[in-house]
Design a protein around this motif. Structure first.
Motif, mmCIF file in Angstrom:
data_model
loop_
_atom_site.group_PDB
_atom_site.id
_atom_site.type_symbol
_atom_site.label_atom_id
_atom_site.label_comp_id
_atom_site.label_asym_id
_atom_site.label_seq_id
_atom_site.Cartn_x
_atom_site.Cartn_y
_atom_site.Cartn_z
ATOM 1 N N GLU A 11 0.812 -1.212 0.000
ATOM 2 C CA GLU A 11 0.000 0.000 0.000
ATOM 3 C C GLU A 11 0.853 1.272 0.000
ATOM 4 O OE1 GLU A 11 -3.317 0.205 -0.379
ATOM 5 O OE2 GLU A 11 -3.253 -1.967 -0.692
ATOM 6 N N GLY A 12 2.168 1.125 -0.151
ATOM 7 C CA GLY A 12 3.029 2.293 -0.278
ATOM 8 C C GLY A 12 3.741 2.736 0.987
ATOM 9 N N ILE A 38 1.458 10.884 1.475
ATOM 10 C CA ILE A 38 0.178 11.010 0.786
ATOM 11 C C ILE A 38 0.203 12.263 -0.083
ATOM 12 C CG2 ILE A 38 -2.301 11.297 1.068
ATOM 13 C CD1 ILE A 38 -2.022 9.915 3.773
ATOM 14 N N GLY A 39 0.030 12.071 -1.403
ATOM 15 C CA GLY A 39 -0.064 13.158 -2.377
ATOM 16 C C GLY A 39 0.686 14.446 -2.057
ATOM 17 N N ASN A 40 0.845 15.256 -3.039
ATOM 18 C CA ASN A 40 1.515 16.565 -2.867
ATOM 19 C C ASN A 40 0.563 17.679 -3.098
ATOM 20 O OD1 ASN A 40 3.936 15.369 -2.271
ATOM 21 N ND2 ASN A 40 4.605 15.343 -4.398
#
Length: 40
Positions: A11-12, A38-40
């Motif tokens: 899952e990263g 989690i995302g930028n």
């Protein structure tokens, strides 16, 4: 614990620290700290 580690890695998540936690009556409990960006 290995199955859990595989799941989180898929899952990263990445391991940031591993240690053996000492508790009375045990030989130590393997513990891993993990983090996911989690995302930028």
């Amino acid at each position: 614990m290995e199955a859990n580690m595989r799941l989180y890695r898929s899952e990263g998540f990445v391991v940031t620290q591993e240690e053996i936690v000492q508790r009375e009556g045990t030989t130590g409990i393997p513990t891993a700290h993990m983090r996911k960006t989690i995302g930028n």
